[in-house]
Design a protein around this motif. Structure first.
Motif, short mmCIF file in Angstrom:
data_model
loop_
_atom_site.label_atom_id
_atom_site.label_comp_id
_atom_site.label_asym_id
_atom_site.label_seq_id
_atom_site.Cartn_x
_atom_site.Cartn_y
_atom_site.Cartn_z
N UNK A 140 0.92 -1.19 0.09
CA UNK A 140 -0.15 -0.09 -0.11
C UNK A 140 0.75 1.27 0.00
N UNK A 141 1.87 1.33 0.77
CA UNK A 141 2.88 2.36 0.62
C UNK A 141 3.42 2.71 -0.56
N UNK A 142 3.67 1.51 -1.35
CA UNK A 142 4.32 1.64 -2.69
C UNK A 142 3.18 2.17 -3.65
N UNK A 143 2.04 1.72 -3.33
CA UNK A 143 0.76 2.31 -4.24
C UNK A 143 0.53 3.64 -3.94
N UNK A 144 0.80 4.18 -2.98
CA UNK A 144 0.60 5.76 -2.61
C UNK A 144 1.82 6.44 -3.35
N UNK A 145 2.94 5.74 -3.35
CA UNK A 145 3.92 6.51 -4.06
C UNK A 145 3.73 6.57 -5.66
N UNK A 146 3.21 5.37 -5.96
CA UNK A 146 2.94 5.40 -7.73
C UNK A 146 1.93 6.15 -8.10
N UNK A 147 0.79 6.55 -6.97
CA UNK A 147 -0.07 7.21 -7.33
C UNK A 147 0.25 8.80 -7.40
N UNK A 148 1.00 9.18 -6.28
CA UNK A 148 1.72 10.42 -6.05
C UNK A 148 2.44 10.91 -7.46
N UNK A 149 3.23 9.80 -8.19
CA UNK A 149 4.00 10.19 -9.06
C UNK A 149 3.07 10.69 -10.15
N UNK A 151 0.11 12.29 -9.74
CA UNK A 151 -0.75 13.39 -9.28
C UNK A 151 -2.14 12.95 -8.50
N UNK A 152 -2.05 11.70 -8.03
CA UNK A 152 -3.31 11.27 -7.25
C UNK A 152 -2.88 10.77 -5.96
N UNK A 153 -3.87 10.43 -5.32
CA UNK A 153 -3.81 10.31 -3.91
C UNK A 153 -5.11 9.18 -3.41
N UNK A 154 -5.46 9.18 -2.29
CA UNK A 154 -6.32 8.16 -1.49
C UNK A 154 -7.58 9.35 -1.55
N UNK A 155 -7.46 10.73 -1.75
CA UNK A 155 -8.63 11.65 -1.61
C UNK A 155 -9.09 11.63 -3.16
N UNK A 156 -8.55 10.94 -4.22
CA UNK A 156 -9.27 11.08 -5.46
C UNK A 156 -9.19 9.71 -6.29
N UNK A 157 -9.05 8.79 -5.37
CA UNK A 157 -9.18 7.47 -6.10
C UNK A 157 -10.08 6.64 -4.98
#
Length: 268
Positions: A140-149, A151-157
């Protein structure tokens, strides 16, 4: 005569030792003839046993449903849910999947329901099972980094799993377990109504997109996922847990993320 008396005594002792305790008459009796009812008399049929209640397991809980019955019940319950909150409550009370008895808690979803991107993985791991949210461990931590790369995060997925309970030992869910849980995740996607669906890993991709090839052949490809009233684009990609085991494949995942970002920009 002594010899005859001794023989009779020995025979009697043998019969007693063999368990013969009831003496018979001097003359033979036909027991079968005695069991036949007299002419004109009809024996009443044996009473019909009352319908038994459904079997129950220790603690008074209902016994697990048979797989086919569990799938039918899952379809009925999922179709009856008018919103995600109701669907979660129905899933939490569902007793048709044996994984529920070994997991600590239901892992339903995380992020923003109704977000433009919905990500679906395989099943919860140990950390997810303890906390009750998907993708919160190392993957999950890696997923967050992937999304941040991009411009996404848990607030918009919006994030969920094909199977909402952790399989013992983090094993891969069986086809039967996936089939039982499929109506719920299908309804979850319908109610969230994303613009893009992202399937991570082979089980989620093969189950939701109806594919049979391995994830390395499927990743990076766009498919059409059917929703009521139309279809939405669906992207298959690698699961973060796989990337932790195979860091050299992160370059492939980065290609998929860029494709996702381009598709979002096109749909905006």
């Amino acid at each position: 005569m002594p010899n005859e008396e001794s023989s009779h005594r020995q025979l009697l002792e043998f019969l007693v030792a063999a368990g013969v305790e009831t003496p018979l008459d001097e003359h033979p009796v036909d027991r079968f003839a005695l069991s036949v009812p007299p002419p004109g008399k009809v024996e009443a049929p044996p009473p019909v046993p009352e319908k038994q209640a459904a079997p129950r397991v220790a603690g008074g809980a209902p016994a697990p449903l048979a797989p086919d019955a569990a799938i039918m019940e899952a379809r009925r319950l999922a179709a009856s849910a008018p919103d995600l909150e109701t669907l979660r409550a129905l899933l939490d009370a569902f007793e048709g999947c044996a994984l529920k008895s070994t997991a600590s808690r239901l892992v339903f979803a995380d992020g923003a329901p109704g977000a433009p991107v919905m990500i679906v993985g395989e099943a919860p791991g140990r950390d997810e099972d303890e906390i009750g949210r998907p993708f919160v461990g190392r993957a999950g931590q890696l997923l967050d980094k992937m999304l941040n790369a991009i411009g996404l995060n848990r607030e918009n997925v919006y994030v969920a799993n094909t199977v909402p309970w952790r399989p013992p030992g983090n094993r891969t869910p069986t086809p039967q377990e996936i089939a039982i849980c499929l109506p719920f995740i299908t309804r979850q996607i319908e109610l969230s109504a994303p613009k893009i669906l992202v399937t991570m890993g082979a089980p989620a991709t093969q189950t939701l997109l109806g594919q049979k090839e391995g994830i390395l052949r499927l990743r990076g490809r766009w498919f059409e996922y059917g929703l009521k009233g139309g279809t939405i684009p669906a992207l298959a990609t690698l699961h973060p847990a796989y990337l932790l085991r195979q860091p050299s494949q992160k370059a492939l995942a980065w290609r998929d993320l860029r494709a996702l970002r381009a598709k979002l920009a096109h749909l905006a």
